[in-house]
Write a protein that holds these residues in place. Structure first.
Motif, PDB file in Angstrom:
ATOM      1  N   TYR A 104       7.217   2.450   7.043  1.00  0.00           N
ATOM      2  CA  TYR A 104       7.647   2.632   5.659  1.00  0.00           C
ATOM      3  C   TYR A 104       9.102   3.125   5.604  1.00  0.00           C
ATOM      4  O   TYR A 104       9.981   2.480   5.031  1.00  0.00           O
ATOM      5  CB  TYR A 104       6.729   3.629   4.945  1.00  0.00           C
ATOM      6  CG  TYR A 104       5.335   3.125   4.661  1.00  0.00           C
ATOM      7  CD1 TYR A 104       4.427   2.915   5.699  1.00  0.00           C
ATOM      8  CD2 TYR A 104       4.904   2.876   3.369  1.00  0.00           C
ATOM      9  CE1 TYR A 104       3.137   2.463   5.436  1.00  0.00           C
ATOM     10  CE2 TYR A 104       3.618   2.425   3.095  1.00  0.00           C
ATOM     11  CZ  TYR A 104       2.742   2.228   4.132  1.00  0.00           C
ATOM     12  OH  TYR A 104       1.487   1.782   3.865  1.00  0.00           O
ATOM     13  N   HIS A 108       6.336   0.864  -6.258  1.00  0.00           N
ATOM     14  CA  HIS A 108       6.039   0.431  -4.886  1.00  0.00           C
ATOM     15  C   HIS A 108       5.063  -0.750  -4.892  1.00  0.00           C
ATOM     16  O   HIS A 108       5.321  -1.794  -4.288  1.00  0.00           O
ATOM     17  CB  HIS A 108       5.447   1.618  -4.122  1.00  0.00           C
ATOM     18  CG  HIS A 108       5.050   1.317  -2.709  1.00  0.00           C
ATOM     19  ND1 HIS A 108       5.792   1.728  -1.630  1.00  0.00           N
ATOM     20  CD2 HIS A 108       3.997   0.637  -2.194  1.00  0.00           C
ATOM     21  CE1 HIS A 108       5.218   1.325  -0.515  1.00  0.00           C
ATOM     22  NE2 HIS A 108       4.119   0.651  -0.832  1.00  0.00           N
ATOM     23  N   MET A 115       0.847  -1.177   0.000  1.00  0.00           N
ATOM     24  CA  MET A 115       0.000   0.000   0.000  1.00  0.00           C
ATOM     25  C   MET A 115       0.884   1.228   0.000  1.00  0.00           C
ATOM     26  O   MET A 115       1.942   1.235   0.585  1.00  0.00           O
ATOM     27  CB  MET A 115      -0.876  -0.028   1.248  1.00  0.00           C
ATOM     28  CG  MET A 115      -1.733   1.185   1.401  1.00  0.00           C
ATOM     29  SD  MET A 115      -2.778   1.058   2.847  1.00  0.00           S
ATOM     30  CE  MET A 115      -3.878  -0.242   2.339  1.00  0.00           C
TER      31      MET A 115
HETATM   32 ZN   LIG Z   1       2.833  -0.408   0.354  1.00  0.00          ZN
END
Ligand SMILES: [Zn+2]
Length: 658
Positions: free
Chosen positions: A406, A327, A1
């Protein structure tokens, strides 16, 4: 995500789960073939994926869903085939949100009794099943899907056309279909039949096995996923999409389709970096092993959520930015093929995906692009609070924390790359992706660590303890001094360290130390095991600067050095000696001093003045290139150099050999 957009958006939904918990404090417990009533009873709300049944392994789902945009109703049935993994089983539980009403559950012998609760339902089997036996249950249900987390299931519209999409991560699959919502129990395959008003096109996982016009104003799309898939990655998106196709050619004779479902108006606006998808597929296949779902497809379907989500083989996305596409594609390896076994280990999905954005840039544009991109995440990673391992996963804002999961997740891989070295690091990544314990299954931090340790032959316990289970980052301080030694220069460096968080006061790390003299430099790597540790280096030139981790391989702060001042004036022997054409002259000053450094020939005639002026205390060096004050090269022979600093004077001899 994805990522930053997500963080803003997630705040909107941050309190969804607690609100659910407050408003539906009691579950229903009633037996019958039509059990749904107003929520009542006494069963405690279960927010997480702990309702689903540990006694079964689901091998297959068939979803048959009818979507009515006008009424926002979803009706249908889900058939689940499962193997009994408990010694014996007389009931089976599935996850399903209380907003969906179960009408009936059919087993092999017909209708079964069931009880529905807020987070799921329990089926009374017609007999006791034993370990290894297979059972199939078909649940008929319907309702207006509830929205938790990021929304789970949305009936929306664009340009007056119905626009329907799902986004189930992390706990939202149960909001729209009955399942075992557990990352450790992937179904081996899924068939999805979705019926929508004619004119809409449905994108989903796997391959499009068929499309059928039903003659009643509806169309049914049949998507077939034949790779293992976690419940939260089962998805659909529907509207009047335009299809943009491409191919990923991975051998001279083999290609895989790239299928994109794009809004008609997006076509005229432009599709960003969509055309780079095949380059990204190639690059990640080289980095991590061939794209995992190679017998099916990769692609995108546009949705309206405001970010992107790595649905297996078909990412849902709002935009087609380069970083978004890379990503989500990287998630197909890390997230989809290998799924974090539980949400505290989410960095195994998200940290890997952000890191992979940099890997794509490095291999597509060059090393500087990698450094710039990972560097962009550095301050966010330093602002991370808590451990990379997320203990509290009850809100999506807390779980999908950009700084923590992240940015620091990506930096943890970036640092591991330096700890292992490029070749061993990427071999470890490929070995992890290929490991049958994890491939098409799930993994924990310990699983990933075990692969890195077996590939590298190193004990990496310290690294994962500090960076996954520890907090903060190291702050380095240093002092250094140098002096002539054994025909060169000996540099002594003392490193001190404090942690930015008291929770992790020290990080054992390999640290690059770069010694610089003018345009020359040399880099050593030391393994720092205790604060106050001293390291010595032998170099052929007197350094003018010492740099700690100059290439930013560590998430760290470096504090300027406190100079270690020389105790006395000293003029060192030049190096090299004899020399041709140039040599280094160095000296130490215990105080700030007026300095003159002059070169003479054997008759005492001044050749050149190398330094005249005031210098700070410390060790200084200057290079003489064997020329006089006018820049003319002088002849071979013996020369003298004299340092005058305050009342101190010293002269030494050197030999120029042309
Ligand atoms: Zn992701």
């Amino acid at each position: 995500m994805i990522t930053r957009a997500l963080i803003t958006a997630s705040l909107t939904f941050a309190f969804s789960l607690p609100v659910l918990a407050q408003t539906a404090s009691r579950g229903l417990e009633e037996t019958g073939s039509c059990a749904f009533k107003a929520l009542g009873g006494t069963r405690k709300v279960q927010e997480r994926a702990d309702f689903s049944d540990p006694g079964i392994h689901v091998t297959y789902y068939r979803l048959r869903l009818n979507l009515s945009p006008a009424s926002t109703l979803l009706t249908g049935d889900v058939s689940a085939r499962a193997v009994c993994v408990a010694e014996s089983l007389s009931t089976v539980q599935f996850d399903l949100s209380g907003s969906m009403r179960v009408d009936s559950v059919l087993g092999s012998g017909g209708s079964l009794r069931f009880s529905q609760f807020l987070q799921g339902f329990q089926v009374q089997l017609e007999r006791t099943y034993h370990k290894g036996e297979t059972l199939t249950l078909d649940t008929y249900y319907g309702g207006v899907p509830g929205a938790t987390g990021f929304g789970s299931f949305e009936f929306s519209s664009q340009n007056g056309v119905p626009w329907i999409w799902t986004l189930s991560e992390p706990y939202g699959a149960r909001n729209w279909w009955p399942c075992k919502d557990d990352n450790n129990d992937k179904a081996d395959s899924v068939d999805m039949f979705v019926t929508v008003p004619a004119g809409l096109k449905v994108g989903s996982n796997g391959t499009l096995a068929g499309t059928q016009a039903n003659g009643d104003g509806t169309t049914t799309f049949h998507w077939s996923e034949r790779y293992p898939i976690a419940a939260y990655l089962v998805s659909l998106a529907a509207t009047n999409y335009v299809e943009i196709d491409d191919w990923f050619t991975y051998t001279p004779s083999d290609s895989m389709p790239i299928i994109n479902y794009v809004l008609p108006q997006t076509l005229s606006d432009g599709v960003g970096a969509l055309g780079e998808t095949k380059s990204m597929l190639r690059i990640f296949s080289e980095a991590y092993g061939l794209y995992p779902f190679i017998n099916e497809k990769y692609g995108h379907s546009q949705f309206g959520w405001g970010g992107a989500m790595e649905h297996q083989t078909m990412t849902s996305t709002t935009n087609f930015a380069e970083s978004t596409i890379s990503h989500e594609l990287a998630h197909q390896w890390f997230g989809d093929m290998i799924t974090c076994a539980n949400w505290p280990n989410l960095w195994l999905n998200e940290g890997f995906a952000v890191f992979s954005e940099s890997v794509f840039l490095e291999r597509f544009y060059g090393a500087d692009a990698y450094k710039a991109h990972i560097g962009d995440a550095m301050s966010a990673a330093m602002n991370a609070t808590g451990t990379l391992y997320v203990q509290d996963t009850s809100t999506v804002a807390g779980l999908f924390d950009f700084n923590r999961v992240y940015a620091k997740g990506a930096w943890t891989l970036h640092m591991l790359r330096h700890v292992l070295g490029d070749s061993v690091f990427f071999r470890s990544m490929r070995a992890y992706a290929a490991d049958p314990r994890f491939r098409f299954r799930s993994a924990t931090t310990e699983g990933f660590r075990s692969v890195c340790e077996s590939v590298s032959g190193k004990d990496l316990g310290y690294f994962f303890d500090e960076w996954v289970y520890g907090e903060g980052y190291p702050r380095y301080g240093y002092q250094w001094t140098s002096g002539p030694s054994a025909g060169g220069y000996r540099v002594t460096l003392t490193l001190s360290e404090t942690g930015s968080s008291a929770a992790t006061p020290f990080f054992r790390m390999p640290i690059d130390i770069r010694l610089v003299a003018g345009t020359r430099d040399t880099t050593f790597t030391v393994f720092h095991t205790a604060t106050g540790e001293t390291f010595t280096f032998q170099v052929p030139f007197p350094p003018s600067d010492v740099q700690i981790d100059p290439d930013k391989w560590i998430l760290r702060d470096v504090v300027s050095p406190d100079a270690i001042l020389p105790e006395a004036y000293a003029l060192a022997q030049n190096y090299p000696n004899p020399f041709n054409p140039g040599t280094w002259l160095s000296f130490s000053l215990p105080h700030r001093s007026d300095v003159t450094l002059t070169v003479y020939d054997p008759l005492g005639r001044e050749i050149t003045v190398l330094i005249r002026g005031q210098l700070e205390a410390g060790t200084h060096a200057v290079r003489w290139e064997g020329t006089d004050a006018g820049g003319t090269r002088v002849a071979s022979g013996t020369y003298f150099y004299r340092l005058t600093a305050g009342t101190y004077t010293e002269t030494r001899k050197m030999m120029l050999l042309r």
